[in-house]
Scaffold this motif. Sequence first.
Motif, PDB file in Angstrom:
ATOM      1  N   LEU A  47      38.618  50.437  23.608  1.00  0.00           N
ATOM      2  CA  LEU A  47      38.123  49.749  22.424  1.00  0.00           C
ATOM      3  C   LEU A  47      37.414  48.458  22.775  1.00  0.00           C
ATOM      4  CD1 LEU A  47      41.246  50.226  20.163  1.00  0.00           C
ATOM      5  CD2 LEU A  47      39.206  51.637  20.262  1.00  0.00           C
ATOM      6  N   ASP A  48      36.611  47.955  21.842  1.00  0.00           N
ATOM      7  CA  ASP A  48      35.917  46.691  22.017  1.00  0.00           C
ATOM      8  C   ASP A  48      36.761  45.534  21.494  1.00  0.00           C
ATOM      9  OD1 ASP A  48      32.695  48.127  21.367  1.00  0.00           O
ATOM     10  OD2 ASP A  48      33.674  47.708  23.260  1.00  0.00           O
ATOM     11  N   HIS A  49      38.048  45.771  21.301  1.00  0.00           N
ATOM     12  CA  HIS A  49      38.964  44.728  20.824  1.00  0.00           C
ATOM     13  C   HIS A  49      39.127  43.673  21.920  1.00  0.00           C
ATOM     14  CE1 HIS A  49      42.724  42.895  19.542  1.00  0.00           C
ATOM     15  NE2 HIS A  49      42.444  43.372  18.333  1.00  0.00           N
ATOM     16  N   PRO A  50      39.211  42.395  21.566  1.00  0.00           N
ATOM     17  CA  PRO A  50      39.326  41.335  22.584  1.00  0.00           C
ATOM     18  C   PRO A  50      40.508  41.526  23.527  1.00  0.00           C
ATOM     19  CG  PRO A  50      38.955  40.375  20.410  1.00  0.00           C
ATOM     20  CD  PRO A  50      39.125  41.839  20.214  1.00  0.00           C
ATOM     21  N   VAL A  51      41.608  42.082  23.010  1.00  0.00           N
ATOM     22  CA  VAL A  51      42.768  42.296  23.885  1.00  0.00           C
ATOM     23  C   VAL A  51      42.437  43.356  24.929  1.00  0.00           C
ATOM     24  CG1 VAL A  51      45.142  43.124  23.952  1.00  0.00           C
ATOM     25  CG2 VAL A  51      44.423  41.541  22.157  1.00  0.00           C
ATOM     26  N   HIS A  52      41.785  44.445  24.505  1.00  0.00           N
ATOM     27  CA  HIS A  52      41.400  45.485  25.459  1.00  0.00           C
ATOM     28  C   HIS A  52      40.428  44.932  26.491  1.00  0.00           C
ATOM     29  CE1 HIS A  52      42.652  49.491  23.447  1.00  0.00           C
ATOM     30  NE2 HIS A  52      43.577  48.555  23.289  1.00  0.00           N
ATOM     31  N   GLU A  53      39.485  44.098  26.040  1.00  0.00           N
ATOM     32  CA  GLU A  53      38.518  43.497  26.968  1.00  0.00           C
ATOM     33  C   GLU A  53      39.231  42.635  27.998  1.00  0.00           C
ATOM     34  OE1 GLU A  53      35.401  44.128  27.397  1.00  0.00           O
ATOM     35  OE2 GLU A  53      35.147  42.611  28.927  1.00  0.00           O
ATOM     36  N   ARG A  54      40.222  41.854  27.532  1.00  0.00           N
ATOM     37  CA  ARG A  54      40.993  41.001  28.438  1.00  0.00           C
ATOM     38  C   ARG A  54      41.760  41.852  29.447  1.00  0.00           C
ATOM     39  NH1 ARG A  54      42.869  37.191  24.583  1.00  0.00           N
ATOM     40  NH2 ARG A  54      44.385  38.748  24.004  1.00  0.00           N
ATOM     41  N   TYR A  55      42.373  42.936  28.987  1.00  0.00           N
ATOM     42  CA  TYR A  55      43.129  43.807  29.889  1.00  0.00           C
ATOM     43  C   TYR A  55      42.193  44.495  30.890  1.00  0.00           C
ATOM     44  CZ  TYR A  55      47.300  43.344  26.961  1.00  0.00           C
ATOM     45  OH  TYR A  55      48.382  42.868  26.292  1.00  0.00           O
ATOM     46  N   ARG A  56      41.013  44.932  30.391  1.00  0.00           N
ATOM     47  CA  ARG A  56      40.056  45.559  31.319  1.00  0.00           C
ATOM     48  C   ARG A  56      39.662  44.581  32.408  1.00  0.00           C
ATOM     49  NH1 ARG A  56      37.724  48.045  26.790  1.00  0.00           N
ATOM     50  NH2 ARG A  56      36.232  46.367  26.580  1.00  0.00           N
ATOM     51  N   GLN A  57      39.304  43.355  32.039  1.00  0.00           N
ATOM     52  CA  GLN A  57      38.887  42.359  33.030  1.00  0.00           C
ATOM     53  C   GLN A  57      40.004  42.105  34.034  1.00  0.00           C
ATOM     54  OE1 GLN A  57      35.843  41.215  33.468  1.00  0.00           O
ATOM     55  NE2 GLN A  57      35.244  42.570  31.803  1.00  0.00           N
ATOM     56  N   ARG A  58      41.230  41.977  33.519  1.00  0.00           N
ATOM     57  CA  ARG A  58      42.376  41.734  34.412  1.00  0.00           C
ATOM     58  C   ARG A  58      42.530  42.887  35.405  1.00  0.00           C
ATOM     59  NH1 ARG A  58      47.720  43.019  31.646  1.00  0.00           N
ATOM     60  NH2 ARG A  58      46.821  45.026  32.097  1.00  0.00           N
ATOM     61  N   ASP A  59      42.460  44.130  34.913  1.00  0.00           N
ATOM     62  CA  ASP A  59      42.661  45.288  35.781  1.00  0.00           C
ATOM     63  C   ASP A  59      41.486  45.509  36.729  1.00  0.00           C
ATOM     64  OD1 ASP A  59      44.525  47.320  33.381  1.00  0.00           O
ATOM     65  OD2 ASP A  59      45.073  45.560  34.561  1.00  0.00           O
ATOM     66  N   PHE A  60      40.243  45.207  36.275  1.00  0.00           N
ATOM     67  CA  PHE A  60      39.100  45.318  37.188  1.00  0.00           C
ATOM     68  C   PHE A  60      39.272  44.360  38.369  1.00  0.00           C
ATOM     69  CE2 PHE A  60      36.091  46.835  33.617  1.00  0.00           C
ATOM     70  CZ  PHE A  60      36.383  48.151  33.904  1.00  0.00           C
ATOM     71  N   ILE A  61      39.711  43.151  38.083  1.00  0.00           N
ATOM     72  CA  ILE A  61      39.898  42.160  39.145  1.00  0.00           C
ATOM     73  C   ILE A  61      41.025  42.584  40.077  1.00  0.00           C
ATOM     74  CG2 ILE A  61      40.668  39.775  39.573  1.00  0.00           C
ATOM     75  CD1 ILE A  61      39.148  39.039  36.963  1.00  0.00           C
ATOM     76  N   ALA A  62      42.069  43.204  39.522  1.00  0.00           N
ATOM     77  CA  ALA A  62      43.240  43.580  40.318  1.00  0.00           C
ATOM     78  C   ALA A  62      43.051  44.905  41.054  1.00  0.00           C
ATOM     79  CB  ALA A  62      44.470  43.671  39.413  1.00  0.00           C
ATOM     80  N   ASN A  63      41.907  45.557  40.891  1.00  0.00           N
ATOM     81  CA  ASN A  63      41.667  46.841  41.546  1.00  0.00           C
ATOM     82  C   ASN A  63      41.780  46.662  43.067  1.00  0.00           C
ATOM     83  OD1 ASN A  63      40.560  49.186  42.655  1.00  0.00           O
ATOM     84  ND2 ASN A  63      39.088  49.426  41.007  1.00  0.00           N
ATOM     85  N   PRO A  64      42.767  47.306  43.721  1.00  0.00           N
ATOM     86  CA  PRO A  64      42.976  47.079  45.152  1.00  0.00           C
ATOM     87  C   PRO A  64      41.805  47.572  46.016  1.00  0.00           C
ATOM     88  CG  PRO A  64      44.439  48.795  44.339  1.00  0.00           C
ATOM     89  CD  PRO A  64      43.746  48.225  43.156  1.00  0.00           C
ATOM     90  N   ALA A  65      41.086  48.551  45.545  1.00  0.00           N
ATOM     91  CA  ALA A  65      39.935  49.031  46.327  1.00  0.00           C
ATOM     92  C   ALA A  65      38.854  47.961  46.381  1.00  0.00           C
ATOM     93  CB  ALA A  65      39.365  50.310  45.698  1.00  0.00           C
ATOM     94  N   ARG A  66      38.627  47.292  45.264  1.00  0.00           N
ATOM     95  CA  ARG A  66      37.632  46.221  45.225  1.00  0.00           C
ATOM     96  C   ARG A  66      38.040  45.093  46.180  1.00  0.00           C
ATOM     97  NH1 ARG A  66      37.163  46.059  40.115  1.00  0.00           N
ATOM     98  NH2 ARG A  66      35.311  47.325  40.030  1.00  0.00           N
ATOM     99  N   ALA A  67      39.337  44.767  46.189  1.00  0.00           N
ATOM    100  CA  ALA A  67      39.830  43.699  47.075  1.00  0.00           C
ATOM    101  C   ALA A  67      39.665  44.107  48.536  1.00  0.00           C
ATOM    102  CB  ALA A  67      41.288  43.403  46.763  1.00  0.00           C
ATOM    103  N   ALA A  68      39.949  45.362  48.856  1.00  0.00           N
ATOM    104  CA  ALA A  68      39.825  45.827  50.235  1.00  0.00           C
ATOM    105  C   ALA A  68      38.365  45.836  50.682  1.00  0.00           C
ATOM    106  CB  ALA A  68      40.434  47.221  50.379  1.00  0.00           C
ATOM    107  N   LEU A  69      37.454  46.152  49.778  1.00  0.00           N
ATOM    108  CA  LEU A  69      36.042  46.203  50.133  1.00  0.00           C
ATOM    109  C   LEU A  69      35.445  44.817  50.365  1.00  0.00           C
ATOM    110  CD1 LEU A  69      34.801  49.060  47.799  1.00  0.00           C
ATOM    111  CD2 LEU A  69      34.808  49.071  50.281  1.00  0.00           C
ATOM    112  N   THR A  70      36.061  43.795  49.798  1.00  0.00           N
ATOM    113  CA  THR A  70      35.532  42.451  50.002  1.00  0.00           C
ATOM    114  C   THR A  70      35.971  41.853  51.335  1.00  0.00           C
ATOM    115  OG1 THR A  70      37.398  41.449  48.843  1.00  0.00           O
ATOM    116  CG2 THR A  70      35.409  41.947  47.544  1.00  0.00           C
ATOM    117  N   GLN A  71      36.948  42.493  51.988  1.00  0.00           N
ATOM    118  CA  GLN A  71      37.385  42.010  53.295  1.00  0.00           C
ATOM    119  C   GLN A  71      36.343  42.400  54.345  1.00  0.00           C
ATOM    120  OE1 GLN A  71      41.200  43.702  53.984  1.00  0.00           O
ATOM    121  NE2 GLN A  71      42.216  42.468  52.429  1.00  0.00           N
ATOM    122  N   PRO A  72      36.152  41.544  55.364  1.00  0.00           N
ATOM    123  CA  PRO A  72      35.156  41.857  56.394  1.00  0.00           C
ATOM    124  C   PRO A  72      35.548  43.063  57.231  1.00  0.00           C
ATOM    125  CG  PRO A  72      36.273  39.798  56.896  1.00  0.00           C
ATOM    126  CD  PRO A  72      36.807  40.289  55.592  1.00  0.00           C
TER     127      PRO A  72
END
Length: 179
Positions: free
Chosen positions: A154-179
């Motif tokens: 949903l486009d509800h602000p709570v869903h947007e907040r949860y999406r942003q939180r989970d996108f940032i916490a995605n472990p694959a994204r964190a691993a890819l940023t490591q050299p």
Amino acid sequence: MSVDAKLLPCPFCGATPHRGLGKVWHDSLHGDRHQDHVIKCPHLCVTMTGSAEGVAERWNTRTPHPALPSETVAEAAEIDRLNSALTEAANQISNLSSQLGQAEGRLYASELVGVVEGWKDRAEKAEADNQRLRDALRECEAEIDRYIWQEYPLDHPVHERYRQRDFIANPARAALTQP
């Protein structure tokens, strides 16, 4: 229902609601002062106002929160499996990166002495494995992002907040940023 009645969690996010008093207002007909009682979700999903007994009763008699479907439990297990795979892939990338660094150092020394062929093959293999694992991490990152969009569509602000939180916490994204 009493003023001190135990309140059920928020029907949208499951958070513990807060009680409070609303604004004071005056009855224009009789001049009496009134103050509403307020129950609201701390994440601003829903707010209810009214008399102390009435608002608590309305809060606790709303539509019950549906139970989690079994497919959600299966998706959570799949996310755990993917997170474990991502952690393992990140560890392998780290090891391969270390091996690549060692191989490059040895390669330089070998070139000086004239023994190059074996180390170049190992370095190329480590580099190819590193690239293969990074590609797998990118696929895992995309799969987890797709799951997050399914979980909070949903486009509800709570869903947007949860999406942003989970996108940032995605472990694959964190691993890819490591050299």
